[in-house]
Structure formats: C-alpha cells, structure tokens
Scaffold this motif. Sequence first.
Motif, short mmCIF file in Angstrom:
data_model
loop_
_atom_site.label_atom_id
_atom_site.label_comp_id
_atom_site.label_asym_id
_atom_site.label_seq_id
_atom_site.Cartn_x
_atom_site.Cartn_y
_atom_site.Cartn_z
N GLY A 32 5.65 -3.21 -25.70
CA GLY A 32 5.48 -4.57 -26.21
C GLY A 32 5.83 -5.64 -25.20
O GLY A 32 5.35 -5.65 -24.06
N LEU A 33 6.70 -6.54 -25.61
CA LEU A 33 7.02 -7.70 -24.77
C LEU A 33 8.00 -7.39 -23.65
O LEU A 33 8.34 -8.27 -22.87
CB LEU A 33 7.58 -8.83 -25.65
CG LEU A 33 6.61 -9.35 -26.71
CD1 LEU A 33 7.26 -10.41 -27.58
CD2 LEU A 33 5.32 -9.88 -26.10
N THR A 34 8.44 -6.15 -23.51
CA THR A 34 9.29 -5.81 -22.36
C THR A 34 8.44 -5.65 -21.10
O THR A 34 8.96 -5.49 -20.01
CB THR A 34 10.14 -4.54 -22.59
OG1 THR A 34 9.27 -3.41 -22.64
CG2 THR A 34 10.94 -4.64 -23.88
N THR A 45 -10.45 -10.56 -18.65
CA THR A 45 -9.90 -10.72 -20.01
C THR A 45 -10.23 -9.50 -20.87
O THR A 45 -9.47 -9.18 -21.79
CB THR A 45 -10.43 -12.01 -20.67
OG1 THR A 45 -11.85 -12.01 -20.62
CG2 THR A 45 -9.89 -13.24 -19.98
N ALA A 46 -11.33 -8.83 -20.57
CA ALA A 46 -11.66 -7.62 -21.36
C ALA A 46 -10.61 -6.54 -21.13
O ALA A 46 -10.18 -5.86 -22.07
CB ALA A 46 -13.05 -7.11 -20.96
N LEU A 47 -10.17 -6.41 -19.88
CA LEU A 47 -9.12 -5.42 -19.61
C LEU A 47 -7.79 -5.88 -20.22
O LEU A 47 -7.06 -5.10 -20.84
CB LEU A 47 -8.98 -5.19 -18.10
CG LEU A 47 -8.17 -3.96 -17.68
CD1 LEU A 47 -8.55 -3.53 -16.26
CD2 LEU A 47 -6.67 -4.14 -17.76
N ALA A 52 -3.27 -5.97 -24.61
CA ALA A 52 -2.77 -6.68 -25.79
C ALA A 52 -2.87 -5.76 -27.02
O ALA A 52 -1.98 -5.76 -27.88
CB ALA A 52 -3.57 -7.96 -26.01
N ALA A 53 -3.92 -4.94 -27.05
CA ALA A 53 -4.12 -4.06 -28.21
C ALA A 53 -3.01 -3.02 -28.34
O ALA A 53 -2.75 -2.52 -29.44
CB ALA A 53 -5.48 -3.36 -28.09
N VAL A 54 -2.33 -2.70 -27.25
CA VAL A 54 -1.21 -1.75 -27.37
C VAL A 54 0.14 -2.49 -27.43
O VAL A 54 1.19 -1.87 -27.32
CB VAL A 54 -1.19 -0.68 -26.24
CG1 VAL A 54 -2.46 0.15 -26.26
CG2 VAL A 54 -0.96 -1.31 -24.87
#
Length: 368
Positions: A32-34, A45-47, A52-54
Amino acid sequence: MTRIVDLPTPALIVDRQKFDANVATMAAVRPGLTLRPHVKAHKSTALAAQLAAVGHTAFTCATPREIIGMVQAGLGSDLLLANETVDAQRLRAMAALQGAARVTVAIDSETTATLAAECGIKDVLIDVNVGLPRCGVAPERAAALASFAVSLGLNVRGVMGYEGHLMAVADRDEQRNKVRAAMELLVQCFDDVRGQCGDDCTIISAGGTGTFNLYDPSDPVLARVNEVQAGSYALMDSHYGALDLPFEQALYVVGTVISASDGWAVIDVGLKSLGMDHGNPTIDGASVWFCSDEHITFSMKDGRPLPSIGNRVIVQPAHVDPTIALHEVIHVVDQIPMIGVLSSGTDTSETVAGGKVIDVWPVNLRHW
Ligand SMILES: Cc1ncc(COP(=O)(O)O)c(C=O)c1O
C-alpha cells in the motif's frame, strides 16, 4: 492477434508474468502506501494504474508533466514531485490541480519555497541531501527551511532524502550500514523539522529499487522511513539485474536483423532506442560490440550460428528509465518465450512466433 515477431522494430515489450511477479514481490515487502512508486521509471499512466490496483495509490514523480498527466488519468490522490522546479508556469499549473488532487512539491532552498508559495502550491516536503550531490538542503539547514516555509503559509508534510549514491553498492552489509547512516541524518532532520510544523508533518520518504528491503522494521532508525520511492523494480534492467535483488527482468527492446556478414550481425536498435548511461545493452548468447545511432553490432558466443536477416532479437537494456522515455508505447506480452535471438522474423508459425501482445501501455508522460 499480434505477436512479438509482428511488431515494427525497435519495439519495447514487457513480460506480463514477470511484471506481475515483480509487483507482487514488492507489495509483499512494502504494501500500500509504504511504497510511493516512482513514475519516472516508466512514464506511463496505464502502468501506474496497475500499481494503484494493488494498493500503491500515492506516487512519486520527477517532472511537472508527470504530475499533471497522473492527475488527468485519475491517479492524483497523493502525488509527490520529488524534484525541484523554479518554473512558475508549471508550478501554477500543478497548483491549479489542488482540490481535484493532492500535489506535494519538494523544496530545498528559500527560493524554491518562495516560488512554490507565490504560485499557489500548498503542500511541500523538505528535500534533504543525505549524501548524493544532487538536490537537497544540507541536513543542518533543514529545520530553518521548514520554519521559513511555514512562515510563507506552506504546509510541510515531512522530509525526503534520496540515497541514490547507495543504490548499487554490491556488498549488502556495506550497503546496509551506509543506508542506515544516511537515514539517521534524514530521521534527525524529520525530528527537527517536525518541531517547526503542524500535525500533518508525518512523511519520511527515501529509497529506491536497490534499497527497498533495507528499512528493517526492527531497527529504530530504518523503521521510521515510512515510504520508499522505488520505480525500476517493476520492469528492471541489466544494471539492477547485476545486484542480488528479488526482481526479474521484464522489459526488453525487440530489434530486427538488418545485416549479417563476416562473423557479425546488425540489428535496428541503437542509441536512439536505448538509454546508454549505464553502458551497453545485453543480448543473450551474444557479445555486443558497439551501438551506434540506429544499430547494434554483435557476434554470437560459443560457436552459435549468426542470426539471419529478418530474425527478431530481444535486447536487454542497461537502464530502464531513459530507454522507455525514447518509446511511444510499451507492448505487453503474455510471456516472452525466449531471450536473445528468436528463430525467425518472417516465419509466423507458432514455434517461432514468441509471445502474444495482450495490451499496449502508452508512454504518455514523456517529454517535459
Ligand atoms: C528522487 C528519486 N527517488 C527514488 C528513485 C529510485 O528509483 P529506482 O527505482 O530506479 O531505484 C530515484 C531514481 O533516480 C529518484 O531520483
């Protein structure tokens, strides 16, 4: 269906399975945010949406264009420009995004702080020099800079210190000790800065692919680094591949043999499709002689036959970021069946066709 051998070359390809494995390996260590993945590695942005999806929804950027493009793609929930800019027009363009997005800008001088405030930027991070002679305020001046930023009405969210000079230290113990010493400086700066700022001052941001797993949760200093800015890990290159890291090479450039003669062959991949600052690219089973603008000249090792004109050759770049920035799209392949020389470029039978192209990720944040 498009396959590797159908692509006009030079073409960037990514092995989907290896990419997914790299992303999973990193997310297990820095969930996450770590992790604040660095967008500059891929400029896509596609990559970024895959990351972001994980759960990695906060990103690091190197240029205002990356920041603006990420916001336009709906990926602007928490963006850090981990770089200084004195371009008022671009600062204002980023400031205009606030509200729809959260944009934090690194500052390392009174000048960058003043410009950020004048252009309407609200959130800043104090960029500290932890040993890499690039941007970053001297540690002993970090608290004064934070206090100056607060006096201008800026919200100081914390500190960052990129220990880029330690990414490729091969001896892990030596690397750990040096990273710890650098982070001791950064953590001390955070404590000094925190005294000047409000409750929103929480970020200690550092690190990259070469150090991502050194922030030992049981170490009182290293555990305080609460976000890592790695970017290359998802795709990798031969420079990072030479280190003992748990990530696999996922990104390659495909070329076509355009000439083959007395002991060497030439493909249509050269300086203009490869980042060269980390040295020559690698071709499995071959010795790269040299690269010129649009060519790599190479010979085969261990008596292997030279490829024929028209064969596709898969090239491993030495540095991922500047390589990708030279291409318009990344072709995502289900799996790259073999590295090095593919049997044929014109024969499209399944045995030589290589992987299937299953997606295309535009490199839409290129340029400035
Ligand atoms: C500010 C900053 N943070 C982090 C990184 C880490 O990137 P990488 O994943 O390539 O190690 C870089 C790379 O140059 C950087 O400039």
